[in-house]
Design an enzyme around this catalytic site. Structure first.
Site, PDB file in Angstrom:
ATOM      1  N   SER A 102      -0.588 -12.474   9.830  1.00 14.07           N
ATOM      2  CA  SER A 102      -1.118 -13.768  10.265  1.00 14.07           C
ATOM      3  C   SER A 102      -0.024 -14.827  10.220  1.00 14.07           C
ATOM      4  O   SER A 102      -0.226 -15.930  10.692  1.00 14.07           O
ATOM      5  CB  SER A 102      -2.291 -14.174   9.373  1.00 14.07           C
ATOM      6  OG  SER A 102      -1.888 -14.175   8.021  1.00 14.07           O
ATOM      7  N   GLY A 122       1.252  -7.283  13.041  1.00 16.60           N
ATOM      8  CA  GLY A 122       0.051  -7.352  12.198  1.00 16.60           C
ATOM      9  C   GLY A 122       0.154  -8.270  11.006  1.00 16.60           C
ATOM     10  O   GLY A 122      -0.277  -7.911   9.908  1.00 16.60           O
ATOM     11  N   HIS A 163       6.813  -7.632  -1.225  1.00 18.71           N
ATOM     12  CA  HIS A 163       5.794  -8.068  -2.188  1.00 18.71           C
ATOM     13  C   HIS A 163       5.541  -7.011  -3.264  1.00 18.71           C
ATOM     14  O   HIS A 163       4.526  -7.071  -3.958  1.00 18.71           O
ATOM     15  CB  HIS A 163       4.485  -8.414  -1.473  1.00 18.71           C
ATOM     16  CG  HIS A 163       4.564  -9.687  -0.660  1.00 18.71           C
ATOM     17  ND1 HIS A 163       3.641 -10.030   0.292  1.00 18.71           N
ATOM     18  CD2 HIS A 163       5.473 -10.696  -0.678  1.00 18.71           C
ATOM     19  CE1 HIS A 163       3.977 -11.198   0.838  1.00 18.71           C
ATOM     20  NE2 HIS A 163       5.084 -11.622   0.274  1.00 18.71           N
ATOM     21  N   ASP A 185       0.794  -1.244   0.000  1.00 18.15           N
ATOM     22  CA  ASP A 185       0.000   0.000   0.000  1.00 18.15           C
ATOM     23  C   ASP A 185       0.821   1.286   0.000  1.00 18.15           C
ATOM     24  O   ASP A 185       0.289   2.376  -0.219  1.00 18.15           O
ATOM     25  CB  ASP A 185      -0.996  -0.012   1.179  1.00 18.15           C
ATOM     26  CG  ASP A 185      -0.311  -0.207   2.543  1.00 18.15           C
ATOM     27  OD1 ASP A 185       0.828   0.247   2.736  1.00 18.15           O
ATOM     28  OD2 ASP A 185      -0.956  -0.823   3.430  1.00 18.15           O
TER      29      ASP A 185
HETATM   30  P1  OAD Z   1      -3.513 -11.154   6.920  1.00 16.21           P
HETATM   31  O1  OAD Z   1      -4.806 -10.534   6.521  1.00 16.21           O
HETATM   32  O2  OAD Z   1      -3.305 -12.590   6.632  1.00 16.21           O
HETATM   33  O3  OAD Z   1      -3.268 -10.954   8.487  1.00 16.21           O
HETATM   34  C1  OAD Z   1      -3.451  -9.719   9.099  1.00 16.21           C
HETATM   35  C2  OAD Z   1      -3.067  -9.868  10.557  1.00 16.21           C
HETATM   36  O4  OAD Z   1      -3.165  -8.589  11.157  1.00 16.21           O
HETATM   37  C3  OAD Z   1      -3.961 -10.810  11.359  1.00 16.21           C
HETATM   38  O5  OAD Z   1      -3.132 -11.677  12.117  1.00 16.21           O
HETATM   39  C4  OAD Z   1      -4.767  -9.872  12.278  1.00 16.21           C
HETATM   40  O6  OAD Z   1      -5.023 -10.456  13.548  1.00 16.21           O
HETATM   41  C5  OAD Z   1      -3.813  -8.706  12.418  1.00 16.21           C
HETATM   42  N1  OAD Z   1      -4.455  -7.391  12.656  1.00 16.21           N
HETATM   43  C6  OAD Z   1      -5.608  -6.908  12.115  1.00 16.21           C
HETATM   44  N2  OAD Z   1      -5.809  -5.647  12.527  1.00 16.21           N
HETATM   45  C7  OAD Z   1      -4.780  -5.314  13.347  1.00 16.21           C
HETATM   46  C8  OAD Z   1      -4.414  -4.141  14.065  1.00 16.21           C
HETATM   47  N3  OAD Z   1      -5.152  -3.043  14.039  1.00 16.21           N
HETATM   48  N4  OAD Z   1      -3.274  -4.187  14.802  1.00 16.21           N
HETATM   49  C9  OAD Z   1      -2.505  -5.304  14.864  1.00 16.21           C
HETATM   50  N5  OAD Z   1      -2.812  -6.433  14.200  1.00 16.21           N
HETATM   51  C10 OAD Z   1      -3.919  -6.440  13.443  1.00 16.21           C
HETATM   52  O7  OAD Z   1      -2.344 -10.252   6.251  1.00 16.21           O
HETATM   53  P2  OAD Z   1      -0.808 -10.594   6.055  1.00 16.21           P
HETATM   54  O8  OAD Z   1      -0.284 -11.474   7.116  1.00 16.21           O
HETATM   55  O9  OAD Z   1      -0.114  -9.318   5.794  1.00 16.21           O
HETATM   56  O10 OAD Z   1       0.461 -11.523  -0.142  1.00 16.21           O
HETATM   57  O11 OAD Z   1      -0.857 -11.416   4.699  1.00 16.21           O
HETATM   58  C11 OAD Z   1       0.333 -11.867   4.128  1.00 16.21           C
HETATM   59  C12 OAD Z   1       0.215 -11.881   2.625  1.00 16.21           C
HETATM   60  O12 OAD Z   1      -0.929 -12.614   2.220  1.00 16.21           O
HETATM   61  C13 OAD Z   1       0.018 -10.532   1.976  1.00 16.21           C
HETATM   62  O13 OAD Z   1       1.200  -9.791   1.807  1.00 16.21           O
HETATM   63  C14 OAD Z   1      -0.578 -10.903   0.654  1.00 16.21           C
HETATM   64  C15 OAD Z   1      -1.601 -11.898   1.148  1.00 16.21           C
HETATM   65  O14 OAD Z   1      -2.090 -12.790   0.243  1.00 16.21           O
HETATM   66  C16 OAD Z   1       0.464 -11.379  -1.470  1.00 16.21           C
HETATM   67  O15 OAD Z   1      -0.360 -10.711  -2.058  1.00 16.21           O
HETATM   68  C17 OAD Z   1       1.611 -12.072  -2.135  1.00 16.21           C
END
Ligand code: OAD
Length: 245
Positions: free
Chosen positions: A190, A188, A120, A105
């Site tokens: 998963s 933040g 990414h 972003d």
């Molecule tokens: P996810 O959507 O899988 O996970 C988001 C995490 O953020 C979760 O563990 C939530 O509990 C946590 N979360 C949500 N709101 C929050 C807040 N306000 N403060 C702290 N934590 C919070 O997203 P990513 O782990 O980033 O890849 O996903 C990894 C990758 O999967 C992305 O980069 C993307 C996606 O498919 C590609 O596009 C290659």
């Protein structure tokens, strides 16, 4: 409970020189950017196979571009939040600081982080399928399908899709700093998508003190030295405040 844990992490950071932070979609959630796997997550409403793979783009570049144009239009209106700004402050305090983000972003850069590793890619660059050049592009809406101004080839978003390899130089830089890091924060994410999902474990094995900051517990929470539950936009400013000047 959180205050005690945050103080402990702040002390670790104060006593160290090399700090690495890995962020995921959760850090941008408070800015209004949808996460991928939360209740309102993008992958709850869209199929990654239709929108975020090279095969999907070959099949239907217009559909993929419409989805990216929608995301770019949404995110262009959004601002970094207190969590992004706290990491800018942390960067000033640590002697050797590396920020690795899975996010596309651009909000870390918008906040003022100096050189985040956008592993990414970014929504704000496009790449030509023909001449392979990559360009900054912040047009919203973007003309679909966008064409390369140098050779006329079809442009694609300069992001990493499922099934694609990460840039080798970027991976090398990341693994080099994971071998040396003293304190690592995982914010933040998963921790499901590889290779980022293993970075915390690599750092831990290399001797780092690893802390997870997340609104919920994850499958890896119990593997780290410390796991703090809460919003990144609240926890990170508290952490920076505890570190002090
Ligand atoms: P996810 O959507 O899988 O996970 C988001 C995490 O953020 C979760 O563990 C939530 O509990 C946590 N979360 C949500 N709101 C929050 C807040 N306000 N403060 C702290 N934590 C919070 O997203 P990513 O782990 O980033 O890849 O996903 C990894 C990758 O999967 C992305 O980069 C993307 C996606 O498919 C590609 O596009 C290659």
């Amino acid at each position: 409970m959180n205050t005690w844990a945050i103080r402990q992490v702040a002390e670790k950071i104060k006593a160290s020189t090399r700090v690495v932070v890995l962020t995921g979609a959760g850090i941008s959630q408070e800015s209004g950017v949808p996460t991928f796997r939360g209740a309102d997550g993008l992958w709850k409403n869209f199929r990654a196979e239709d929108l975020a793979t090279p095969e999907a783009f070959d099949r239907d570049p217009l559909l993929v571009w419409q989805w990216y144009d929608w995301r770019r239009s949404l995110i262009k209106l959004l601002k970094p939040n207190a969590g992004h700004y706290a990491l800018v402050e942390l960067e000033k305090k640590a002697e050797d600081f590396t920020l690795i983000t899975q996010n596309v972003d651009g909000l870390h850069k918008a906040a003022g982080s100096r050189n985040p590793i956008e592993m990414h890619g970014t929504l704000w660059r496009v790449r030509c399928l023909q001449c392979k050049k990559s360009f900054e592009n912040k047009e919203v809406p973007i003309q679909i399908p966008p064409k390369c101004t140098t050779c006329g080839g079809l442009l694609r978003p300069d992001v990493v899709w499922f099934g694609e390899a990460l840039d080798e130089k970027i991976l090398h830089a990341i693994y080099t700093c994971l071998q040396r890091v003293e304190v690592m924060l995982i914010v933040g994410t998963s921790a499901i998508v590889q290779p980022a999902a293993s970075f915390g474990l690599v750092a831990k094995r290399a001797g780092a003190f690893v802390t997870e900051l997340n609104r919920s517990r994850t499958a890896q929470s119990s593997l780290f030295d410390c796991s703090i539950q809460g919003k990144a936009g609240e926890l990170l400013p508290q952490l920076v405040e505890h570190i002090g000047p």
